[in-house]
Scaffold this motif. Structure first.
Motif, mmCIF file in Angstrom:
data_model
loop_
_atom_site.group_PDB
_atom_site.id
_atom_site.type_symbol
_atom_site.label_atom_id
_atom_site.label_comp_id
_atom_site.label_asym_id
_atom_site.label_seq_id
_atom_site.Cartn_x
_atom_site.Cartn_y
_atom_site.Cartn_z
ATOM 1 N N GLU A 178 0.831 -1.207 0.000
ATOM 2 C CA GLU A 178 0.000 0.000 0.000
ATOM 3 C C GLU A 178 0.868 1.261 0.000
ATOM 4 O OE1 GLU A 178 -2.328 -3.388 1.528
ATOM 5 O OE2 GLU A 178 -0.354 -2.557 1.980
ATOM 6 N N GLN A 179 1.961 1.239 0.759
ATOM 7 C CA GLN A 179 2.859 2.392 0.783
ATOM 8 C C GLN A 179 3.465 2.636 -0.595
ATOM 9 O OE1 GLN A 179 3.323 4.500 3.243
ATOM 10 N NE2 GLN A 179 2.054 3.381 4.696
ATOM 11 N N LEU A 180 3.871 1.577 -1.264
ATOM 12 C CA LEU A 180 4.478 1.718 -2.590
ATOM 13 C C LEU A 180 3.465 2.229 -3.613
ATOM 14 C CD1 LEU A 180 6.687 -1.504 -2.729
ATOM 15 C CD2 LEU A 180 7.335 0.804 -2.043
ATOM 16 N N ALA A 181 2.214 1.789 -3.503
ATOM 17 C CA ALA A 181 1.176 2.264 -4.420
ATOM 18 C C ALA A 181 0.982 3.774 -4.280
ATOM 19 C CB ALA A 181 -0.134 1.528 -4.150
ATOM 20 N N ARG A 182 1.058 4.289 -3.046
ATOM 21 C CA ARG A 182 0.928 5.738 -2.835
ATOM 22 C C ARG A 182 2.103 6.485 -3.469
ATOM 23 N NH1 ARG A 182 -0.171 3.897 2.574
ATOM 24 N NH2 ARG A 182 -2.409 3.808 2.973
ATOM 25 N N GLY A 187 4.052 9.804 -8.513
ATOM 26 C CA GLY A 187 5.082 9.957 -9.530
ATOM 27 C C GLY A 187 6.484 9.612 -9.059
ATOM 28 N N ILE A 188 6.595 8.854 -7.978
ATOM 29 C CA ILE A 188 7.901 8.483 -7.421
ATOM 30 C C ILE A 188 8.270 7.075 -7.896
ATOM 31 C CG2 ILE A 188 9.185 8.063 -5.289
ATOM 32 C CD1 ILE A 188 7.382 10.122 -3.917
ATOM 33 N N THR A 189 9.450 6.921 -8.452
ATOM 34 C CA THR A 189 9.921 5.627 -8.944
ATOM 35 C C THR A 189 10.455 4.778 -7.791
ATOM 36 O OG1 THR A 189 10.527 6.570 -11.088
ATOM 37 C CG2 THR A 189 11.581 4.495 -10.490
ATOM 38 N N ILE A 190 10.171 3.483 -7.832
ATOM 39 C CA ILE A 190 10.660 2.551 -6.821
ATOM 40 C C ILE A 190 11.894 1.833 -7.373
ATOM 41 C CG2 ILE A 190 10.052 0.692 -5.242
ATOM 42 C CD1 ILE A 190 8.247 3.169 -5.048
ATOM 43 N N LEU A 191 13.005 1.906 -6.639
ATOM 44 C CA LEU A 191 14.230 1.221 -7.017
ATOM 45 C C LEU A 191 14.488 0.093 -6.011
ATOM 46 C CD1 LEU A 191 16.513 4.360 -7.596
ATOM 47 C CD2 LEU A 191 15.129 3.158 -9.298
ATOM 48 N N TRP A 192 14.720 -1.119 -6.522
ATOM 49 C CA TRP A 192 15.024 -2.275 -5.675
ATOM 50 C C TRP A 192 16.498 -2.610 -5.820
ATOM 51 C CZ3 TRP A 192 11.246 -3.821 -2.456
ATOM 52 C CH2 TRP A 192 9.926 -3.529 -2.797
ATOM 53 N N GLN A 193 17.182 -2.736 -4.687
ATOM 54 C CA GLN A 193 18.614 -3.008 -4.704
ATOM 55 C C GLN A 193 18.895 -4.380 -4.097
ATOM 56 O OE1 GLN A 193 21.993 -0.077 -3.690
ATOM 57 N NE2 GLN A 193 21.517 -1.044 -1.740
ATOM 58 N N ALA A 210 4.675 -11.441 -7.647
ATOM 59 C CA ALA A 210 3.917 -12.480 -6.943
ATOM 60 C C ALA A 210 3.495 -12.044 -5.543
ATOM 61 C CB ALA A 210 4.745 -13.756 -6.865
ATOM 62 N N VAL A 211 4.334 -11.257 -4.867
ATOM 63 C CA VAL A 211 3.997 -10.817 -3.508
ATOM 64 C C VAL A 211 3.267 -9.477 -3.509
ATOM 65 C CG1 VAL A 211 5.903 -12.103 -2.470
ATOM 66 C CG2 VAL A 211 6.266 -9.729 -3.192
ATOM 67 N N GLY A 212 2.991 -8.921 -4.694
ATOM 68 C CA GLY A 212 2.206 -7.695 -4.789
ATOM 69 C C GLY A 212 2.977 -6.414 -4.590
ATOM 70 N N LEU A 213 4.324 -6.474 -4.573
ATOM 71 C CA LEU A 213 5.109 -5.260 -4.364
ATOM 72 C C LEU A 213 5.395 -4.510 -5.660
ATOM 73 C CD1 LEU A 213 7.657 -6.404 -1.620
ATOM 74 C CD2 LEU A 213 5.483 -5.196 -1.357
ATOM 75 N N ASP A 214 5.325 -5.212 -6.789
ATOM 76 C CA ASP A 214 5.482 -4.566 -8.104
ATOM 77 C C ASP A 214 4.570 -5.297 -9.095
ATOM 78 O OD1 ASP A 214 6.298 -3.078 -10.271
ATOM 79 O OD2 ASP A 214 8.226 -4.121 -10.505
#
Length: 289
Positions: A178-182, A187-193, A210-214
Protein backbone atom coordinates in the motif's frame (compact mmCIF):
# COMPACT_ATOMS: atom_id res chain seq x y z
CA UNK A 1 -21.58 -9.84 35.10
CA UNK A 2 -17.88 -8.92 35.46
CA UNK A 3 -17.91 -7.39 31.98
CA UNK A 4 -21.03 -5.34 32.86
CA UNK A 5 -19.32 -4.21 36.07
CA UNK A 6 -16.22 -3.06 34.29
CA UNK A 7 -18.25 -1.10 31.74
CA UNK A 8 -20.13 0.60 34.56
CA UNK A 9 -16.83 1.38 36.26
CA UNK A 10 -15.44 3.44 33.36
CA UNK A 11 -16.66 6.83 34.64
CA UNK A 12 -15.36 5.95 38.09
CA UNK A 13 -11.92 4.98 36.87
CA UNK A 14 -11.61 8.06 34.69
CA UNK A 15 -12.53 10.25 37.63
CA UNK A 16 -9.94 8.61 39.89
CA UNK A 17 -12.50 7.87 42.65
CA UNK A 18 -12.40 4.30 43.95
CA UNK A 19 -14.79 5.00 46.83
CA UNK A 20 -17.73 4.88 44.43
CA UNK A 21 -16.89 1.36 43.26
CA UNK A 22 -18.99 -0.42 45.89
CA UNK A 23 -22.31 1.33 45.05
CA UNK A 24 -21.80 0.64 41.36
CA UNK A 25 -21.11 -3.03 42.02
CA UNK A 26 -24.17 -3.27 44.25
CA UNK A 27 -26.35 -1.77 41.56
CA UNK A 28 -24.99 -4.21 39.06
CA UNK A 29 -25.87 -7.16 41.28
CA UNK A 30 -29.46 -5.94 41.63
CA UNK A 31 -29.84 -5.61 37.89
CA UNK A 32 -28.49 -9.13 37.40
CA UNK A 33 -30.89 -10.44 40.06
CA UNK A 34 -33.89 -8.97 38.27
CA UNK A 35 -32.80 -10.60 35.04
CA UNK A 36 -32.44 -13.93 36.85
CA UNK A 37 -35.95 -13.48 38.27
CA UNK A 38 -35.42 -14.88 41.79
CA UNK A 39 -38.84 -15.82 43.23
CA UNK A 40 -38.25 -14.40 46.71
CA UNK A 41 -36.98 -11.04 45.50
CA UNK A 42 -33.70 -11.34 47.37
CA UNK A 43 -30.54 -10.19 45.67
CA UNK A 44 -28.35 -12.99 44.46
CA UNK A 45 -25.76 -12.20 47.14
CA UNK A 46 -28.35 -12.76 49.92
CA UNK A 47 -28.98 -16.33 48.75
CA UNK A 48 -25.25 -16.95 48.86
CA UNK A 49 -24.93 -15.41 52.34
CA UNK A 50 -27.72 -17.55 53.79
CA UNK A 51 -26.25 -20.70 52.30
CA UNK A 52 -22.78 -19.92 53.62
CA UNK A 53 -24.19 -19.08 57.08
CA UNK A 54 -25.74 -22.55 57.35
CA UNK A 55 -22.53 -24.25 56.21
CA UNK A 56 -20.31 -22.21 58.57
CA UNK A 57 -17.80 -21.42 55.80
CA UNK A 58 -16.44 -17.85 55.50
CA UNK A 59 -17.73 -15.82 52.54
CA UNK A 60 -15.48 -15.79 49.46
CA UNK A 61 -13.32 -12.68 49.00
CA UNK A 62 -14.55 -11.13 45.77
CA UNK A 63 -14.48 -7.36 46.29
CA UNK A 64 -10.94 -7.26 47.70
CA UNK A 65 -9.15 -8.85 44.70
CA UNK A 66 -11.22 -6.67 42.39
CA UNK A 67 -10.18 -3.59 44.33
CA UNK A 68 -6.57 -4.66 44.06
CA UNK A 69 -6.91 -4.86 40.32
CA UNK A 70 -8.66 -1.51 40.09
CA UNK A 71 -6.40 0.44 42.45
CA UNK A 72 -3.30 0.69 40.22
CA UNK A 73 -5.45 1.93 37.34
CA UNK A 74 -7.38 4.43 39.42
CA UNK A 75 -4.22 6.06 40.79
CA UNK A 76 -4.56 5.10 44.49
CA UNK A 77 -1.72 4.69 46.94
CA UNK A 78 -1.13 1.05 45.98
CA UNK A 79 2.60 0.34 46.19
CA UNK A 80 4.44 -0.42 42.93
CA UNK A 81 7.74 -2.30 42.66
CA UNK A 82 10.85 -0.17 43.07
CA UNK A 83 12.04 1.34 39.83
CA UNK A 84 8.65 0.98 38.13
CA UNK A 85 7.38 4.01 36.22
CA UNK A 86 4.30 4.83 34.20
CA UNK A 87 4.32 6.79 30.96
CA UNK A 88 1.44 8.00 28.82
CA UNK A 89 2.04 7.10 25.18
CA UNK A 90 -0.62 9.28 23.59
CA UNK A 91 -1.82 6.29 21.56
CA UNK A 92 -5.58 6.03 21.07
CA UNK A 93 -5.33 2.66 19.29
CA UNK A 94 -2.77 -0.06 18.73
CA UNK A 95 -0.56 0.61 15.67
CA UNK A 96 -0.70 -1.63 12.61
CA UNK A 97 2.02 -4.31 12.49
CA UNK A 98 3.92 -2.43 9.78
CA UNK A 99 3.81 0.76 11.87
CA UNK A 100 5.01 -0.72 15.09
CA UNK A 101 7.73 1.38 16.75
CA UNK A 102 11.27 0.08 16.38
CA UNK A 103 14.53 1.73 15.53
CA UNK A 104 14.56 5.39 14.53
CA UNK A 105 12.55 5.63 11.34
CA UNK A 106 11.92 1.92 11.71
CA UNK A 107 8.74 1.45 9.68
CA UNK A 108 7.73 1.45 6.05
CA UNK A 109 4.92 3.86 6.93
CA UNK A 110 7.50 6.43 8.12
CA UNK A 111 9.59 5.74 5.01
CA UNK A 112 6.64 6.36 2.68
CA UNK A 113 5.44 9.45 4.52
CA UNK A 114 8.91 11.00 4.43
CA UNK A 115 9.27 10.41 0.67
CA UNK A 116 5.87 11.93 -0.11
CA UNK A 117 6.69 14.99 1.99
CA UNK A 118 10.19 15.38 0.54
CA UNK A 119 8.85 15.18 -3.02
CA UNK A 120 6.78 18.32 -2.40
CA UNK A 121 9.03 20.74 -0.50
CA UNK A 122 7.92 24.15 0.64
CA UNK A 123 8.52 27.06 -1.76
CA UNK A 124 12.18 27.98 -1.86
CA UNK A 125 13.26 24.78 -0.10
CA UNK A 126 15.58 22.52 -2.14
CA UNK A 127 14.97 18.81 -2.65
CA UNK A 128 17.80 16.83 -1.06
CA UNK A 129 19.11 13.43 -2.02
CA UNK A 130 19.20 10.76 0.68
CA UNK A 131 22.67 9.74 -0.49
CA UNK A 132 25.80 11.32 0.94
CA UNK A 133 28.05 13.14 -1.48
CA UNK A 134 31.25 11.02 -1.53
CA UNK A 135 33.40 14.17 -1.74
CA UNK A 136 32.21 15.23 1.73
CA UNK A 137 33.10 12.03 3.60
CA UNK A 138 36.59 13.29 4.49
CA UNK A 139 35.23 16.50 6.01
CA UNK A 140 31.58 16.77 7.00
CA UNK A 141 29.20 14.24 5.41
CA UNK A 142 26.53 16.11 3.47
CA UNK A 143 23.72 15.28 1.08
CA UNK A 144 23.53 17.04 -2.24
CA UNK A 145 20.57 18.94 -3.64
CA UNK A 146 18.77 17.15 -6.48
CA UNK A 147 17.74 20.01 -8.71
CA UNK A 148 15.10 18.91 -11.21
CA UNK A 149 15.78 15.18 -11.20
CA UNK A 150 12.72 12.90 -11.07
CA UNK A 151 12.03 11.56 -7.57
CA UNK A 152 12.68 7.97 -6.51
CA UNK A 153 13.07 5.82 -3.39
CA UNK A 154 15.43 2.91 -2.90
CA UNK A 155 14.69 -0.31 -0.98
CA UNK A 156 17.41 -2.85 -0.20
CA UNK A 157 16.37 -6.50 -0.46
CA UNK A 158 19.46 -8.21 0.99
CA UNK A 159 19.39 -9.47 4.58
CA UNK A 160 22.23 -8.10 6.67
CA UNK A 161 25.58 -9.49 5.43
CA UNK A 162 23.83 -11.88 3.03
CA UNK A 163 22.32 -11.97 -0.46
CA UNK A 164 18.60 -12.06 -1.21
CA UNK A 165 17.52 -15.68 -1.63
CA UNK A 166 15.48 -16.19 -4.79
CA UNK A 167 14.56 -19.73 -3.72
CA UNK A 168 13.12 -18.86 -0.31
CA UNK A 169 9.27 -18.81 -0.29
CA UNK A 170 8.50 -15.08 -0.28
CA UNK A 171 6.03 -13.02 1.74
CA UNK A 172 5.83 -9.23 1.62
CA UNK A 173 6.12 -7.09 4.74
CA UNK A 174 2.63 -6.06 5.95
CA UNK A 175 1.42 -2.74 4.56
CA UNK A 176 4.40 -2.22 2.24
CA UNK A 177 2.43 -2.76 -0.97
CA UNK A 178 0.00 0.00 0.00
CA UNK A 179 2.86 2.39 0.78
CA UNK A 180 4.48 1.72 -2.59
CA UNK A 181 1.18 2.26 -4.42
CA UNK A 182 0.93 5.74 -2.83
CA UNK A 183 4.46 6.57 -3.91
CA UNK A 184 3.86 5.49 -7.51
CA UNK A 185 0.63 7.50 -7.62
CA UNK A 186 2.69 10.56 -6.63
CA UNK A 187 5.08 9.96 -9.53
CA UNK A 188 7.90 8.48 -7.42
CA UNK A 189 9.92 5.63 -8.94
CA UNK A 190 10.66 2.55 -6.82
CA UNK A 191 14.23 1.22 -7.02
CA UNK A 192 15.02 -2.27 -5.67
CA UNK A 193 18.61 -3.01 -4.70
CA UNK A 194 20.19 -6.46 -4.22
CA UNK A 195 23.59 -8.12 -4.54
CA UNK A 196 22.29 -10.31 -7.33
CA UNK A 197 23.73 -10.43 -10.86
CA UNK A 198 21.69 -8.80 -13.58
CA UNK A 199 20.92 -12.18 -15.19
CA UNK A 200 18.62 -12.84 -12.20
CA UNK A 201 16.43 -9.83 -13.05
CA UNK A 202 13.54 -11.86 -14.49
CA UNK A 203 13.31 -14.13 -11.46
CA UNK A 204 13.34 -11.14 -9.13
CA UNK A 205 10.62 -9.37 -11.13
CA UNK A 206 8.47 -12.51 -10.88
CA UNK A 207 8.88 -12.58 -7.09
CA UNK A 208 8.10 -8.86 -6.69
CA UNK A 209 4.95 -9.30 -8.76
CA UNK A 210 3.92 -12.48 -6.94
CA UNK A 211 4.00 -10.82 -3.51
CA UNK A 212 2.21 -7.70 -4.79
CA UNK A 213 5.11 -5.26 -4.36
CA UNK A 214 5.48 -4.57 -8.10
CA UNK A 215 2.33 -5.99 -9.71
CA UNK A 216 2.76 -4.12 -13.01
CA UNK A 217 6.55 -4.49 -13.24
CA UNK A 218 7.08 -0.75 -13.43
CA UNK A 219 9.86 -0.57 -10.81
CA UNK A 220 13.60 -0.54 -11.53
CA UNK A 221 16.23 -3.02 -10.32
CA UNK A 222 19.72 -2.08 -9.14
CA UNK A 223 21.65 -5.35 -9.51
CA UNK A 224 25.34 -6.15 -9.89
CA UNK A 225 26.53 -5.73 -13.47
CA UNK A 226 30.07 -7.12 -13.05
CA UNK A 227 31.80 -9.24 -10.37
CA UNK A 228 33.81 -6.42 -8.78
CA UNK A 229 30.96 -3.89 -8.68
CA UNK A 230 29.76 -2.70 -5.30
CA UNK A 231 26.23 -1.72 -4.29
CA UNK A 232 27.54 1.76 -3.56
CA UNK A 233 28.50 2.06 -7.24
CA UNK A 234 24.97 1.19 -8.33
CA UNK A 235 23.48 3.71 -5.90
CA UNK A 236 25.71 6.50 -7.14
CA UNK A 237 24.95 5.63 -10.76
CA UNK A 238 21.22 5.69 -10.00
CA UNK A 239 21.65 9.10 -8.36
CA UNK A 240 22.64 10.50 -11.75
CA UNK A 241 19.20 9.65 -13.14
CA UNK A 242 16.93 10.09 -10.11
CA UNK A 243 16.71 12.10 -6.95
CA UNK A 244 16.69 9.31 -4.34
CA UNK A 245 14.56 10.85 -1.61
CA UNK A 246 14.66 7.99 0.88
CA UNK A 247 16.40 4.66 1.39
CA UNK A 248 15.04 1.67 3.34
CA UNK A 249 17.35 -1.08 4.55
CA UNK A 250 18.06 -3.33 7.53
CA UNK A 251 21.63 -2.12 8.14
CA UNK A 252 23.46 1.20 7.93
CA UNK A 253 25.65 -0.11 5.14
CA UNK A 254 22.56 -0.07 2.91
CA UNK A 255 22.66 3.74 3.10
CA UNK A 256 26.41 4.37 2.92
CA UNK A 257 29.12 1.71 2.56
CA UNK A 258 31.52 3.72 4.71
CA UNK A 259 29.75 2.25 7.76
CA UNK A 260 31.19 -1.17 6.83
CA UNK A 261 34.79 0.13 6.92
CA UNK A 262 34.82 2.34 10.01
CA UNK A 263 37.35 1.48 12.70
CA UNK A 264 35.15 3.09 15.32
CA UNK A 265 31.44 2.42 14.65
CA UNK A 266 30.60 4.95 17.37
CA UNK A 267 33.08 7.63 16.33
CA UNK A 268 32.58 11.16 15.04
CA UNK A 269 32.05 10.16 11.41
CA UNK A 270 29.59 7.41 12.32
CA UNK A 271 27.63 9.80 14.53
CA UNK A 272 27.55 12.46 11.82
CA UNK A 273 26.22 10.02 9.24
CA UNK A 274 23.76 8.41 11.69
CA UNK A 275 22.05 11.79 12.04
CA UNK A 276 20.30 10.90 8.76
CA UNK A 277 18.35 8.05 10.41
CA UNK A 278 14.70 8.99 10.17
CA UNK A 279 15.65 11.83 7.81
CA UNK A 280 16.09 10.01 4.50
CA UNK A 281 17.47 6.77 5.98
CA UNK A 282 15.08 4.21 7.44
CA UNK A 283 16.07 1.02 9.23
CA UNK A 284 13.19 -1.29 8.39
CA UNK A 285 12.33 -4.98 8.49
CA UNK A 286 12.99 -7.11 5.42
CA UNK A 287 10.59 -6.07 2.61
CA UNK A 288 10.32 -9.70 1.49
CA UNK A 289 10.80 -12.44 4.05
Amino acid sequence: MLLTSLVALQPVLLGGCVAAVAPVLAGTLVIKTRIDGKPDGKPKGEHRKSTLAKSGKPPPLVAEPLARRIAPIAGTDTQMPAGTSLQLTGLTALPRPDEAPGAIGGSFAAFGHFALTAAQPKPGQPVRSALIDPATLTSRPARANCGNQPPAVLIDLDPDKAVFDLDDPPAAAPGLAEQLARLRAAGITILWQASLPTDKSERLYIILAAVGLDPDRTDRLLLIRKPDERKQDRRQDAARDWCILAVAGDSKGDFEEAFDYLRDPNGILASAMSANLGDGWFLTPQPIR
